[in-house]
Write an enzyme that holds these catalytic residues in place. Structure first.
Site, PDB file in Angstrom:
ATOM      1  N   CYS A 192      -1.864  -1.220  -0.415  1.00 49.09           N
ATOM      2  CA  CYS A 192      -1.557  -2.351  -0.815  1.00 49.09           C
ATOM      3  C   CYS A 192      -0.434  -2.603  -1.670  1.00 49.09           C
ATOM      4  CB  CYS A 192      -3.011  -3.001  -1.566  1.00 49.09           C
ATOM      5  SG  CYS A 192      -2.827  -4.710  -1.583  1.00 49.09           S
ATOM      6  N   HIS A 193      -0.636  -2.896  -3.033  1.00 49.42           N
ATOM      7  CA  HIS A 193       0.559  -2.990  -4.066  1.00 49.42           C
ATOM      8  C   HIS A 193       0.844  -1.679  -4.431  1.00 49.42           C
ATOM      9  CE1 HIS A 193      -0.237  -7.414  -3.284  1.00 49.42           C
ATOM     10  NE2 HIS A 193       0.991  -7.436  -4.059  1.00 49.42           N
ATOM     11  N   GLY A 194      -0.061  -0.631  -4.141  1.00 54.79           N
ATOM     12  CA  GLY A 194       0.119   0.494  -4.768  1.00 54.79           C
ATOM     13  C   GLY A 194       1.502   1.247  -4.228  1.00 54.79           C
ATOM     14  N   LEU A 195       1.974   0.946  -3.312  1.00 57.51           N
ATOM     15  CA  LEU A 195       3.276   1.275  -2.828  1.00 57.51           C
ATOM     16  C   LEU A 195       4.555   0.869  -3.674  1.00 57.51           C
ATOM     17  CD1 LEU A 195       3.553   2.984  -0.176  1.00 57.51           C
ATOM     18  CD2 LEU A 195       1.536   1.663  -0.152  1.00 57.51           C
ATOM     19  N   GLN A 196       4.511  -0.055  -4.580  1.00 56.79           N
ATOM     20  CA  GLN A 196       5.180  -0.435  -5.335  1.00 56.79           C
ATOM     21  C   GLN A 196       5.694   0.602  -6.713  1.00 56.79           C
ATOM     22  OE1 GLN A 196       3.264  -4.102  -6.951  1.00 56.79           O
ATOM     23  NE2 GLN A 196       5.013  -5.228  -6.173  1.00 56.79           N
TER      24      GLN A 196
END
Length: 192
Positions: free
Chosen positions: A116-120
């Site tokens: 999810c947003h962990g790739l940020q």
């Protein structure tokens, strides 16, 4: 075997609890940490619900008690890293200590699971250059800006993508396949 899980206030509830419980079920020790917090401190999780609006709704999830103290972790003790999504990656990607942790796992070619947003956080750490990965669709620009190739799965598909030591997925419905691939990267064999 030990795995490190990064977290912070408003981490996606499912993306923290489900990996933690999956690892515990397999006898893998999982240490959940948050910058500037210690074991026993609480963080607030969030539930993100896509309900027909142009963006998702955020509701409070379960409070979570951190298992370990961020300042005390010794990176060489860990076989892998889990980076959940939610809102915490949005602000922790500016914390150099968090970025250094991510770089350590990539420098050592150890398994990393990001969703999810962990790739940020991975994008900010500069470890996506030349890699392909999935993420929540609204994070596509972060992946591309970090030099990665975005793998376009439907947001709530049951898909995970593996590129070397990195396994990624778009959102919490994919937790089962995402963790299955991460566990394979850790070298854990499950016999039925």
């Amino acid at each position: 075997m030990k795995v490190l899980i990064l977290s912070g206030d408003y981490v996606e509830d499912y993306e923290l609890y489900a990996p933690l419980k999956s690892l515990e079920m397999l006898g893998i020790e999982a240490h959940v940490v948050c910058p500037d917090k210690k074991a026993g401190d609480k963080i607030q999780t969030a539930l993100h619900i896509v309900d027909g609006w142009q963006t998702y709704t955020e509701l409070p999830g379960h409070p979570f008690e951190l298992t370990h103290t961020f300042a005390d972790i010794k990176l060489d003790e860990y076989a892998g890293l889990v980076v959940p999504g939610g809102r915490f990656p949005e602000y922790q990607r500016y914390d150099q200590r968090v970025l250094d942790i991510v770089k350590h796992f990539f420098d050592k070619n150890l398994p990393v699971a990001a969703i999810c947003h962990g790739l940020q956080i991975l994008s900010a750490a500069g470890v996506l250059q030349g890699r392909s990965c999935s993420a929540f669709p609204m994070c596509k620009l972060d992946v591309v800006a970090g030099g990665g190739k975005y793998v376009d799965f439907e947001a709530f598909s049951l898909n995970a993508h593996v590129d070397g030591n990195l396994v990624s997925a778009p959102a919490y419905p994919a937790i089962g396949v995402w963790m299955r691939e991460f566990i394979k990267l850790l070298g854990v064999k499950i016999q039925l």
